[in-house]
Design a protein around this motif. Structure first.
Motif: not given
Ligand code: FES
Ligand code: FES
Lengths: 158, 747, 81
Positions: A99-104, A136-139, B203
């Motif tokens: 996870l990066q931001c963790g929202i997903c 997931c937009r971050c990883t 997201i």
């Molecule tokens: S960790 Fe940021 S959207 Fe998946």
């Protein structure tokens, strides 16, 4: 609009709530039950951030009405860890930096668990297609795939 | 600021794959994001948006909405302050339109009501009379003299007279004599490209909770990349004093630049001020697409000359960017970055920005660079194809290196491009066989990286643990990296350090989390704060021992006597010093406040293999490898994560993502169904290869890594498609219909 | 004297020169001297300029010290994502 009383089980505990007939299960969980672990990324079934299981079936809770949960068993991210022990998927997500931001993350964990419950040894392709409904937009997904594979290995050997 | 003469290279904590401190909260659903906060008596806000791309607002009648049961406040642009600088006024007018609506989805009015359903019902009761105006969304059309004027009088003085009033900015960079260079070339290629506007696609939609009391003091909780930037903008827009507004950043569900400004926050504050109750606003996904900032759309001409041996003799580029309905400076960064990877005797770039009836641009990862470098790297590749040269050798032959005069002016210090290219060349991916119908592409990428204003404090707790207070929202694990650097400097275990992110009343200003600045600049500040605390601890120990402070040194987490006259005291550990602190002069803390510079530019190289389906035009990415210089990877997992995540955003940009407008300027695809971001099944594993060429501007050699990886995928994939399918596309995205059309045209 | 390199679109405001010489020991003095000698540059300086000093980018740092042999290149004030 008149509200409707609903009796369910959430993460193993009996739960009752009232909701409007057009209120989504996601809104009920977040706004009435204080379970904000499921997230709303789109509200239209496209992102999977709101994933929960309903009688063991993976659903987008933004596409389910609260009233449809009558008599059902709901499982959310809040029920994944038991006591102070993390589920192997949760531990693997931390260990593999999935996870990066963790929202997903809550939605992906719920979805991954639903897959491993049915198929304890998915191939990478099966895994990628199963998780195709969870954005997931971050990883770039790479570390997520590695983490689920590692958790699956560990769960099979447990 | 003084730089350490030699970056440290021998580490105990830095470089380890430690667990992030917020991990458990984020895997259990406990972490609180923007939309997860509530307050007693909270109202829900909703925003009315323009159905037109360009229209004059003749009148707004809110009477019926105000009269609806449960409605507590209605606001319009008239509820915001008048006097402020031009840039902030643009932000204000983007939050709620004044006089004119400038794009489809532009906010016009807002309601706070007892429930979201009532607020939305009230929006339907607001009567807005519009006089619809002609609109323009295409950048090339917007620059024509006969184009509808989006805003008049916004051009800066460097724009030559006689152009459309939509042209707001112009810039030129470069050196040498390109014409002479082209004359010396064996082959010159001149091509035009377009790239679509893309959205950051975080997201988590924008969300905030504002509460203002009758005394004018306010609290704001929101998802943002920078709480101080929110405070600065909101206090100006609301006409408040900054001290009266405390902004707390929630956990942030992705930003990528898109959360460096405000959209709903001033609106929620204005509603709360009027209603006297807390107001929460959460955007829908449609609102995120229609009304928050995508990147620029572009139209670009590139001309490059090359000798038979592969030496580039000259390069020029003209970039036409549109940052939407408000002036935008992003093109200057594209024009500087375009040729940064090359050592050129003659280079010239020209940039233009034009207003269009599109949402106001917001920064997106390496703003301006992906478009420009896509065009340049496509032409370099085509030259290699036509001259039968190896594209990697050509990059190496022309690579910028230490001492190169960069295409934007300054001379490069130690940079990692050559090493990155060599790593790509040596990697098995570069030599792996390809099947028929497959193609391999590569591209260089570049970003400047920034430092910026930073304020941190570090407290030595009496039990020997350490608390760090910093001010930059953690998007990708920065709290872990900052704790690691503090532990390294103090000589204590990582587990003894806890880093928290402060609200705006707890620290001095911190710039937004942008420009790949956090690990660099906050890391630098935390190292200096640790040194400050160490100096104080050594001074305490000197007094305990009764010797000179200069005779005490700090080694491995403890003070030791040093030098001939220091005596032979046993070392005192940080924990021992901390335990005595009340007796030796009170609490011990270190601080650092500065505007950090010396971030150190960043280069990357991406290699990609693709296969093009000649029936459908769909491009499948088969293998992907990212090579990037991180200076020093503090937590390698998160460096790899930045490289992989950036690459995949670039893949989406290359293949599918685009803002699609109809002839009247309506956005046709404001949802994830039609604006297609990459999903897990679209992608192969993304391999990340980290190089470590120390940044001379950081004590540990750290460089920012977050932005560069979005740059190369656009051209790398275009180059791979060209080699796989034999068609060179010059418009992004290379969506299946576009590829199919090119294949059909090829016959 | 330090040689300050301007970017191309500022040339018309500096009598057509790309490199101008000013007497300055800090970034602020560079900006002050430029604004005095070439008032046409003033609006851009007010909007914001960065400086590359011997290859390092400084976004605002008035007191960054400049030596006569320093390489000083002006750049537009930049933001990131
Ligand atoms: S960790 Fe940021 S959207 Fe998946
Ligand atoms: S919020 Fe339910 S799928 Fe996106």
């Amino acid at each position: 609009m008149k509200t409707v009383p609903v009796s369910t089980t959430i993460n193993g505990d009996a739960a009752e709530f009232i909701c409007a007939p057009d209120e989504t299960l996601l809104d009920v969980l977040r706004n009435r039950m204080g379970l904000t672990g499921a997230k709303e990324g789109c509200g239209t079934g496209d992102c999977g951030a709101c994933s929960v299981t309903l009688d063991g079936r993976l659903v987008c809770s933004c596409l389910v009405l609260g009233v449809e949960a009558e008599g059902a068993e709901i499982a959310t991210i809040e029920g994944l860890a038991t006591g102070d022990g993390l589920h192997p998927l949760q531990q693997a997500f931390i260990d593999h930096a999935a996870l990066q931001c963790g929202i997903c993350t809550p939605g992906i964990l719920v979805a991954a668990k639903a897959l491993l419950d049915k198929n304890p040894d998915p191939s990478e392709t099966e895994l990628r297609y199963w998780l195709a409904g969870n954005l997931c937009r971050c990883t770039g997904y790479d570390k997520i795939i590695r983490a689920v594979q590692a958790a699956a290995r560990q769960m099979r050997s447990a | 600021m003084a730089f350490d003469t030699e970056p440290k290279r021998d580490f105990k904590v830095v470089g380890r794959r430690v667990a992030r401190p917020d991990g458990i909260d984020k895997v259990t659903g406990r972490a609180l994001y923007g939309a997860d906060m509530s307050a007693p008596g909270m109202l829900m806000g909703a925003i009315l948006r323009s159905p037109h791309a360009h229209a004059e607002i003749v009148s707004i009648d809110v009477t019926a909405a105000v009269a609806l049961d449960g409605v507590k406040a209605v606001v319009t642009g008239a509820d915001f302050a008048d006097a402020m600088d031009a840039a902030t006024a643009d932000v204000r007018d983007n939050c709620l339109a004044r006089g004119k609506v400038l794009y489809d989805g532009h906010a016009v009015a807002a309601v706070a009501a007892a429930s979201g359903a009532i607020a939305r019902a009230a929006l339907d009761l607001i009567k807005v009379e519009y006089r619809v105006l002609p609109s323009v969304t295409d950048v090339d059309l917007a620059m024509r003299a006969d184009a509808p004027v989006v805003q008049a009088g916004r051009a800066v003085e460097v724009v030559p007279v006689g152009l459309s009033e939509n042209v707001t900015d112009h810039c030129e960079f470069g050196h040498g004599d390109p014409e002479a260079g082209f004359a010396a070339a064996d082959l010159v290629i001149d091509r035009s490209f377009t790239t679509a506007a893309t959205h950051q696609g975080y997201i988590e939609p924008h969300a905030c909770l504002a509460s203002m009391g009758p005394d004018g003091k306010a609290d704001l909780w929101c998802t943002t990349q920078g709480q101080w930037a929110v405070r600065t903008a909101c206090s100006a827009i609301l006409g408040m004093r900054a001290s009266q507004l405390r902004v707390t950043a929630s956990e942030i569900g992705g930003g990528f630049g898109g959360k460096t400004t405000v959209f709903i926050e001033p609106v929620a504050l204005a509603l709360s001020r009027k209603a006297g109750r807390p107001v929460k606003i959460v955007m829908s996904r449609t609102e995120v697409f229609r009304a928050t900032g995508p990147t620029v759309a572009s139209s670009i001409d590139v001309k490059i000359g090359m000798t038979k041996e592969g030496r580039i003799t000259a390069g020029t580029a003209t970039l036409r960017y549109t940052g939407g309905a408000f002036p935008c400076g992003t093109v200057a960064m594209g024009a500087q970055a375009a040729f940064a990877a090359y050592d050129l005797a003659a280079v010239r770039t020209f940039g233009w920005n034009a207003l269009t009836n599109r949402p106001k641009e917001a920064a997106y990862r390496a703003p301006g660079a992906p478009q420009a470098i896509y065009a340049v790297e496509s032409v370099v590749d085509e030259l290699c194809q036509k001259l039968a040269l190896d594209p990697l050798e050509v990059r190496l032959l022309n690579a910028a290196r230490e001492g190169t005069r960069s295409s934007y002016g300054p001379t490069f210090e130690a940079i990692g491009l050559e090493a990155t290219l060599e790593a790509a060349k040596a990697h098995p991916h570069y030599a792996a066989p390809l099947a028929a119908g497959q193609g391999r592409g590569l591209s260089c990428g570049f970003w400047f990286n920034f430092g910026g204003n930073t304020s941190v404090s570090l407290t030595i707790n009496t039990d020997g643990t350490v608390g760090i207070t910093e001010g930059n929202p953690d998007i990708g694990g920065s709290r872990a990296a900052i704790s690691q650097m503090a532990a390294e400097e103090l000589g204590i275990p990582y587990e003894q350090v806890r880093t928290v992110i402060a609200d705006t009343s707890s620290l001095g200003h911190n710039d937004v989390t942008d420009g790949s600045r956090v690990t660099f600049a906050v890391g630098l500040a935390v190292i200096k704060a640790a040194r400050d605390a160490i100096a104080k601890m050594c001074a305490r120990v000197a007094r305990i021992w009764g010797i000179d402070p200069e005779a005490v040194e700090w080694v491995d987490g403890a003070a030791r006597p040093t030098g001939p006259n220091a005596g032979t005291f046993p070392p005192m550990t940080l924990a021992e010093i901390a335990a005595l602190s009340f007796k030796t002069g009170g609490p011990i803390a270190g601080h650092h406040e500065s505007n950090a510079d010396g971030a150190g530019v960043s280069f990357g190289v991406h290699l990609v293999d693709v296969e093009v389906d000649r029936e459908t035009g769909a491009t499948k990415v088969l293998r992907y490898t990212v090579f990037q210089d991180a200076g020093k990877a503090v937590q390698p997992d998160y460096v790899e994560g930045q490289m992989q995540g950036g690459a995949v955003q670039g893949i989406g940009w290359a293949l599918n993502e685009e803002y699609i407008h109809d002839a009247e300027g309506h956005l046709l695809n404001p949802g994830f169904l039609d604006y297609r971001v990459p999903v897990a099944s679209d992608l192969p594993p993304i391999e990340a290869v980290i190089l470590e060429i120390p940044n001379p501007g950081h004590p540990y050699g750290v460089r920012g890594v977050g932005e560069t990886p979005i740059v190369p995928p656009l051209a790398a994939i275009a180059n791979a498609v060209s080699r796989a399918a034999g068609v060179r596309l010059t418009a992004l995205p290379m969506s299946p219909p576009r590829v199919l059309k090119a294949l059909t045209a090829q016959g | 004297m330090v040689a300050v390199t301007l970017w191309g679109s500022l040339r018309p405001f500096a009598d057509g020169q790309t490199v101008v010489e000013v007497e300055a020991r800090t970034f602020k003095e560079v900006l002050d001297r430029l604004a005095e000698a070439y008032p046409g540059l003033r609006p851009q300086i007010e909007r914001g300029v960065s400086m590359a000093l011997d290859g390092k980018i400084y976004r605002e740092a008035w007191f960054a010290e400049i030596r006569p042999e320093s390489e000083v290149v002006l750049m537009p004030y930049m933001t990131g994502g």
